[in-house]
Design a protein around this motif. Sequence first.
Motif, mmCIF file in Angstrom:
data_model
loop_
_atom_site.group_PDB
_atom_site.id
_atom_site.type_symbol
_atom_site.label_atom_id
_atom_site.label_comp_id
_atom_site.label_asym_id
_atom_site.label_seq_id
_atom_site.Cartn_x
_atom_site.Cartn_y
_atom_site.Cartn_z
ATOM 1 N N GLU A 105 0.818 -1.217 0.000
ATOM 2 C CA GLU A 105 0.000 0.000 0.000
ATOM 3 C C GLU A 105 0.852 1.267 0.000
ATOM 4 N N ALA A 109 0.997 3.964 -3.234
ATOM 5 C CA ALA A 109 0.815 5.413 -3.160
ATOM 6 C C ALA A 109 2.067 6.167 -3.617
ATOM 7 N N LYS A 110 3.236 5.638 -3.225
ATOM 8 C CA LYS A 110 4.468 6.400 -3.455
ATOM 9 C C LYS A 110 5.117 6.094 -4.805
ATOM 10 N N ARG A 113 1.193 4.535 -8.194
ATOM 11 C CA ARG A 113 0.200 5.508 -8.659
ATOM 12 C C ARG A 113 0.889 6.636 -9.440
ATOM 13 N N GLU A 146 -3.099 0.188 -11.122
ATOM 14 C CA GLU A 146 -3.202 1.648 -11.043
ATOM 15 C C GLU A 146 -3.484 2.269 -12.402
#
Length: 335
Positions: A105, A109-110, A113, A146
Amino acid sequence: MTSPRLREAEIRPDELMAEQGRRYEADVKWLLTQIDRFQEVPCPICEATEHRPEWSKYGLEYRRCTRCRSVYMSPRPSPALLAEYYRRSANYEYWNEVVFPASEEQRRAKIFRPRAERTVEIARRHNTRFGTLVDVGAGFGTFCEEVERLAAFERVVAVEPEPHLAQTCRDKGLEVIEAPVELAVEELEAADVVTSFEVIEHLFSPRELIEKCGSLLAPAGLVVLTCPNVMGFDVLILGELSATVDAEHLNYMHPASLGSLFEKCGFEVIEHQTPGRLDAELVRKKALSNELELGDQPFLRRLLIEDWERVGDLFQDFLVDAGMSSNMWLAGRKG
Ligand SMILES: [Zn+2]
């Protein structure tokens, strides 16, 4: 586009990385027992034979091509040995089963995405068709998830030859071709975009990967590829102390040398960028642990230690803007 601030610990939790490090060392130890299966090669980027020694690490030798200034491991494991290495790797098994699930996760995000957004941005900037995107070496499938979420492409296909990873991709509901890229061609209509992230530096022949990406693409299709930049800050400062200099990384290119390889393979280079966020922090860590001696380098000491809180992010932004970060992206259009 601005990337979210990236801290190394967020994507590589320390305790997991310690075990991962032990497994990696065991893998490398095995690889070194197979040294009679290593082959001498000319520069895998420009094919020149003139070189000088650049780094030595784990008993492996890395040469600087004096023509194109890429660095390459030679002698290097044969293609058959490489396949065996990855098949039996305890490190990759751990990575797949433990490290990646534990950090997915954060990594989503880092890393993934922003990676998906950047890919779509590049495709938009160059007026690509948004039919099929194929990700070569899809791994855990997080990038494909993503990019699907952005709903820019009609079809997203993950190409992943490793069975466990391919299964993970299927479990995520992705369309998967469980095969090496050259066999994927038969199952695909001509793609509009082919991506490959952090794969090319591992391969016996980088040229082959670019040619195979080309064979997946429709005319005027885009290839988008990322890898370490040997002319980036942390590699230039740290040399063989850099984690980028790795027993699994056989090819160390820079935007110009990889660009010329794109051209040889029938691509026009349409953009390159170095959006890496970790250079300054990686060098700072080596200084703090005294592996890198800053005694006679007052500028670096000021930048990385004394004024770090004030200038660290500014400096990393500069590296990105100046094309001097150690992570590079290259996009090419098929002629
Ligand atoms: Zn070369």
